[in-house]
Motif scaffolding. Structure first.
Motif, PDB file in Angstrom:
ATOM      1  N   VAL A  57       0.839  -1.205   0.000  1.00 34.68           N
ATOM      2  CA  VAL A  57       0.000   0.000   0.000  1.00 34.68           C
ATOM      3  C   VAL A  57       0.872   1.251   0.000  1.00 34.68           C
ATOM      4  O   VAL A  57       0.626   2.214  -0.749  1.00 34.68           O
ATOM      5  CB  VAL A  57      -0.950  -0.009   1.219  1.00 34.68           C
ATOM      6  CG1 VAL A  57      -1.771   1.288   1.249  1.00 34.68           C
ATOM      7  CG2 VAL A  57      -1.871  -1.207   1.172  1.00 34.68           C
ATOM      8  N   LEU A  58       1.913   1.254   0.808  1.00 34.23           N
ATOM      9  CA  LEU A  58       2.788   2.431   0.877  1.00 34.23           C
ATOM     10  C   LEU A  58       3.539   2.645  -0.429  1.00 34.23           C
ATOM     11  O   LEU A  58       3.797   3.791  -0.829  1.00 34.23           O
ATOM     12  CB  LEU A  58       3.770   2.279   2.043  1.00 34.23           C
ATOM     13  CG  LEU A  58       3.148   2.318   3.438  1.00 34.23           C
ATOM     14  CD1 LEU A  58       4.204   2.044   4.495  1.00 34.23           C
ATOM     15  CD2 LEU A  58       2.488   3.673   3.692  1.00 34.23           C
ATOM     16  N   THR A 129       5.015  -5.462  15.222  1.00 32.62           N
ATOM     17  CA  THR A 129       3.930  -6.132  14.488  1.00 32.62           C
ATOM     18  C   THR A 129       2.602  -5.398  14.650  1.00 32.62           C
ATOM     19  O   THR A 129       1.859  -5.188  13.679  1.00 32.62           O
ATOM     20  CB  THR A 129       3.791  -7.582  14.977  1.00 32.62           C
ATOM     21  OG1 THR A 129       5.036  -8.260  14.782  1.00 32.62           O
ATOM     22  CG2 THR A 129       2.694  -8.299  14.207  1.00 32.62           C
ATOM     23  N   GLY A 130       2.284  -5.007  15.881  1.00 37.02           N
ATOM     24  CA  GLY A 130       1.024  -4.292  16.100  1.00 37.02           C
ATOM     25  C   GLY A 130       1.006  -2.939  15.408  1.00 37.02           C
ATOM     26  O   GLY A 130      -0.016  -2.519  14.854  1.00 37.02           O
ATOM     27  N   ALA A 131       2.143  -2.249  15.423  1.00 41.12           N
ATOM     28  CA  ALA A 131       2.218  -0.946  14.773  1.00 41.12           C
ATOM     29  C   ALA A 131       2.052  -1.081  13.268  1.00 41.12           C
ATOM     30  O   ALA A 131       1.468  -0.204  12.610  1.00 41.12           O
ATOM     31  CB  ALA A 131       3.543  -0.276  15.113  1.00 41.12           C
ATOM     32  N   ARG A 132       2.544  -2.184  12.697  1.00 39.67           N
ATOM     33  CA  ARG A 132       2.367  -2.388  11.253  1.00 39.67           C
ATOM     34  C   ARG A 132       0.893  -2.590  10.904  1.00 39.67           C
ATOM     35  O   ARG A 132       0.437  -2.174   9.825  1.00 39.67           O
ATOM     36  CB  ARG A 132       3.198  -3.598  10.806  1.00 39.67           C
ATOM     37  CG  ARG A 132       4.698  -3.372  10.897  1.00 39.67           C
ATOM     38  CD  ARG A 132       5.455  -4.662  10.594  1.00 39.67           C
ATOM     39  NE  ARG A 132       5.353  -4.999   9.180  1.00 39.67           N
ATOM     40  CZ  ARG A 132       6.243  -4.638   8.258  1.00 39.67           C
ATOM     41  NH1 ARG A 132       7.290  -3.910   8.598  1.00 39.67           N
ATOM     42  NH2 ARG A 132       6.081  -4.993   6.993  1.00 39.67           N
ATOM     43  N   VAL A 133       0.145  -3.230  11.788  1.00 38.56           N
ATOM     44  CA  VAL A 133      -1.294  -3.365  11.563  1.00 38.56           C
ATOM     45  C   VAL A 133      -1.965  -1.981  11.581  1.00 38.56           C
ATOM     46  O   VAL A 133      -2.792  -1.663  10.714  1.00 38.56           O
ATOM     47  CB  VAL A 133      -1.917  -4.292  12.622  1.00 38.56           C
ATOM     48  CG1 VAL A 133      -3.443  -4.298  12.486  1.00 38.56           C
ATOM     49  CG2 VAL A 133      -1.359  -5.689  12.501  1.00 38.56           C
ATOM     50  N   ILE A 134      -1.619  -1.177  12.577  1.00 38.36           N
ATOM     51  CA  ILE A 134      -2.162   0.184  12.641  1.00 38.36           C
ATOM     52  C   ILE A 134      -1.787   0.957  11.383  1.00 38.36           C
ATOM     53  O   ILE A 134      -2.608   1.681  10.800  1.00 38.36           O
ATOM     54  CB  ILE A 134      -1.644   0.909  13.899  1.00 38.36           C
ATOM     55  CG1 ILE A 134      -2.151   0.213  15.174  1.00 38.36           C
ATOM     56  CG2 ILE A 134      -2.045   2.373  13.879  1.00 38.36           C
ATOM     57  CD1 ILE A 134      -3.650   0.278  15.355  1.00 38.36           C
ATOM     58  N   PHE A 136      -1.146  -0.241   8.439  1.00 39.10           N
ATOM     59  CA  PHE A 136      -1.914  -0.750   7.291  1.00 39.10           C
ATOM     60  C   PHE A 136      -3.319  -0.158   7.276  1.00 39.10           C
ATOM     61  O   PHE A 136      -3.826   0.263   6.226  1.00 39.10           O
ATOM     62  CB  PHE A 136      -1.984  -2.270   7.351  1.00 39.10           C
ATOM     63  CG  PHE A 136      -2.863  -2.867   6.292  1.00 39.10           C
ATOM     64  CD1 PHE A 136      -2.396  -3.039   4.989  1.00 39.10           C
ATOM     65  CD2 PHE A 136      -4.168  -3.247   6.583  1.00 39.10           C
ATOM     66  CE1 PHE A 136      -3.214  -3.572   4.011  1.00 39.10           C
ATOM     67  CE2 PHE A 136      -4.984  -3.785   5.610  1.00 39.10           C
ATOM     68  CZ  PHE A 136      -4.509  -3.946   4.311  1.00 39.10           C
ATOM     69  N   LEU A 137      -3.970  -0.125   8.431  1.00 39.77           N
ATOM     70  CA  LEU A 137      -5.317   0.445   8.501  1.00 39.77           C
ATOM     71  C   LEU A 137      -5.299   1.932   8.152  1.00 39.77           C
ATOM     72  O   LEU A 137      -6.168   2.422   7.413  1.00 39.77           O
ATOM     73  CB  LEU A 137      -5.898   0.228   9.891  1.00 39.77           C
ATOM     74  CG  LEU A 137      -6.115  -1.230  10.310  1.00 39.77           C
ATOM     75  CD1 LEU A 137      -6.597  -1.303  11.758  1.00 39.77           C
ATOM     76  CD2 LEU A 137      -7.108  -1.925   9.382  1.00 39.77           C
ATOM     77  N   ALA A 138      -4.286   2.646   8.677  1.00 40.86           N
ATOM     78  CA  ALA A 138      -4.184   4.073   8.366  1.00 40.86           C
ATOM     79  C   ALA A 138      -3.913   4.300   6.884  1.00 40.86           C
ATOM     80  O   ALA A 138      -4.478   5.203   6.261  1.00 40.86           O
ATOM     81  CB  ALA A 138      -3.079   4.714   9.211  1.00 40.86           C
ATOM     82  N   SER A 139      -3.069   3.453   6.300  1.00 39.92           N
ATOM     83  CA  SER A 139      -2.764   3.581   4.871  1.00 39.92           C
ATOM     84  C   SER A 139      -3.993   3.309   4.021  1.00 39.92           C
ATOM     85  O   SER A 139      -4.229   3.999   3.010  1.00 39.92           O
ATOM     86  CB  SER A 139      -1.645   2.609   4.489  1.00 39.92           C
ATOM     87  OG  SER A 139      -0.475   2.858   5.235  1.00 39.92           O
ATOM     88  N   SER A 140      -4.787   2.330   4.428  1.00 39.12           N
ATOM     89  CA  SER A 140      -6.019   2.040   3.692  1.00 39.12           C
ATOM     90  C   SER A 140      -6.984   3.219   3.767  1.00 39.12           C
ATOM     91  O   SER A 140      -7.647   3.569   2.777  1.00 39.12           O
ATOM     92  CB  SER A 140      -6.682   0.778   4.249  1.00 39.12           C
ATOM     93  OG  SER A 140      -5.808  -0.328   4.160  1.00 39.12           O
ATOM     94  N   LEU A 141      -7.053   3.842   4.938  1.00 39.80           N
ATOM     95  CA  LEU A 141      -7.912   5.019   5.092  1.00 39.80           C
ATOM     96  C   LEU A 141      -7.404   6.166   4.214  1.00 39.80           C
ATOM     97  O   LEU A 141      -8.206   6.875   3.575  1.00 39.80           O
ATOM     98  CB  LEU A 141      -7.950   5.450   6.554  1.00 39.80           C
ATOM     99  CG  LEU A 141      -8.785   6.699   6.873  1.00 39.80           C
ATOM    100  CD1 LEU A 141     -10.251   6.474   6.498  1.00 39.80           C
ATOM    101  CD2 LEU A 141      -8.659   7.067   8.353  1.00 39.80           C
ATOM    102  N   VAL A 142      -6.099   6.351   4.156  1.00 37.06           N
ATOM    103  CA  VAL A 142      -5.522   7.404   3.314  1.00 37.06           C
ATOM    104  C   VAL A 142      -5.876   7.152   1.848  1.00 37.06           C
ATOM    105  O   VAL A 142      -6.198   8.085   1.103  1.00 37.06           O
ATOM    106  CB  VAL A 142      -3.997   7.481   3.518  1.00 37.06           C
ATOM    107  CG1 VAL A 142      -3.359   8.363   2.450  1.00 37.06           C
ATOM    108  CG2 VAL A 142      -3.676   8.014   4.907  1.00 37.06           C
TER     109      VAL A 142
END
Length: 411
Positions: A57-58, A129-134, A136-142
């Motif tokens: 995504v990035l 690992t948890g931060a990468r999930v956050i 990913f969700l933020a990137s999807s929202l962007v």
């Protein structure tokens, strides 16, 4: 009335770079805050998404958003250039302050900054690992925000910068400025029905440019402290030079510090502003009409559209009521109907002397103004009609048929 510092702040916030910088800063904070939210991610989510999900995504954002931003900025710049060439350079400021354009460019650049900061963080092992999930969700929202902004931008570009769009913007700015002034015809002070005494002290400008804004509150505070009364000699829209009188003071001779306080209450710059200057909007509209009537353009339809908008703005004129005096030590002249109609129509009369259809629309507009508010517009419109008659009589570009139609309109 707003103070000078608040007016300055509002002027700064209208600029493109402010919104873009704010969105970019927010994007950096969002990308940096993912580790803080990592404990909120349920166990196992990282395994479901995989390590490469956020990277993909990035990558899309970093490779796509900078070209999209550059292309969108070039579209805006081309619209500014087209407005200067087809309408008037004085209309560009309204396009530059357009909030939709600013939000779109800020969204695109903010998405790019977010992706770049996130990629740097991934490369530095900043995210667990948890931060990468956050992330990913933020990137999807962007991505969703970018898609929405892009769709809105595509629809918006159909009208942005076109002549009708420019006319609508200038009309709105002129209407807002006039209504604001009619709500406070004397800027919160007393009506200056009589001039300042002959023995009043003058405070002169020390800069060259147009008066954009006057902080009447600051002038009133200074006058009350000094035990004086102040008559404003320079109004928004006036061109001043060093030595030009800004105010006349009935009271003790002001010290040097008082001179500086009064001068600081006047915002003077190279360009006129729409905010406190209702004539400026009418002048810009008349400039558009004059360009449309030039031999190289010969667009009578645009001139008629301008007249219709000027008439619409002037029909908002309301009878003057007794002012609500907020600043007891300040005396201010009101905006006069003669100044408004002269700024709106006299240049068009000059340039439309050989265009019968434009002259007919001018006559119709004058008749409407006289009918709607004869006590306000009868004398100013009468002077304009005399000017129109003189120019028609001297025109060699009107046929007998044109003259007959014009005479019938006058009846």
């Amino acid at each position: 009335m707003i103070s000078k510092w608040l007016w300055t702040l509002r002027s700064i916030l209208r600029q493109l770079w402010v919104r873009v910088a704010a969105y970019a800063a927010l994007a950096m904070v969002a990308a940096s805050a993912a580790p803080t939210l990592s404990p909120l991610v349920p166990d196992g989510w990282g395994d479901v998404l995989g390590d490469d999900a956020v990277d993909s995504v990035l990558t899309i954002l970093t490779t796509a958003m900078l070209p999209v931003t550059t292309f969108s900025l070039s579209i805006a710049v081309n619209a500014y250039s087209a407005a200067a060439q087809t309408a008037t350079p004085r209309a560009i400021a309204l396009l530059q302050e357009d909030p939709t354009t600013q939000k779109t460019l800020a969204t695109f650049l903010g998405a790019f900054v977010f992706a770049v900061v996130a990629v740097i963080g991934l490369s530095a092992n900043y995210y667990d690992t948890g931060a990468r999930v956050i992330l990913f969700l933020a990137s999807s929202l962007v991505v969703l925000v970018v898609v929405f902004a892009l769709l809105r931008w595509i629809g918006y570009l159909q009208d942005f910068g076109r002549m009708e769009n420019i006319l609508d913007r200038v009309e709105e700015a002129a209407r807002d400025s006039l209504n604001t002034r009619l709500d406070m015809p004397y800027l919160g002070g007393h009506p200056a029905r009589d001039p300042a005494p002959d023995y009043a002290h003058d405070i002169h400008a020390d800069a060259t440019g147009y008066v954009q804004h006057i902080d009447v509150d600051a002038i009133n505070t200074w006058a009350e402290d000094a035990g004086a009364q102040v008559w404003l000699a320079a109004m928004p829209g006036d061109y001043v030079t060093p030595g030009a009188t800004l105010v006349r003071v009935n009271g003790p001779a002001p010290p040097d510090t008082g001179l500086d306080e009064v001068r600081d209450a006047f915002a003077v710059d190279r360009q006129r502003s729409y905010d406190q200057d209702p004539r400026h909007g009418m002048i810009v509209l008349s400039e558009i009409a004059s360009r449309a009537l030039s031999p190289s353009v010969n667009d009578a339809g645009t001139a008629i559209a301008v007249i219709d908008r000027q008439l619409s703005v002037l029909l908002d004129w309301r009878a003057r009521r007794e002012p609500d005096v907020v600043f007891d030590a300040v005396y201010v002249a009101s905006v006069e109907p003669l100044d408004m109609v002269d700024a709106a129509f006299r240049p068009i009369i000059r340039d439309a002397a050989n265009h019968s259809e434009v002259l007919e629309r001018l006559i119709l507009a004058f008749q409407v103004l006289r009918t709607r508010a004869p006590e306000v517009f009868d004398a100013p419109v009468g002077g304009l009609l005399d000017d129109l008659d003189n120019r028609v009589a001297r025109s060699d570009g009107l046929s007998d048929w044109d003259l007959d139609r014009i005479n019938r309109c006058r009846e």
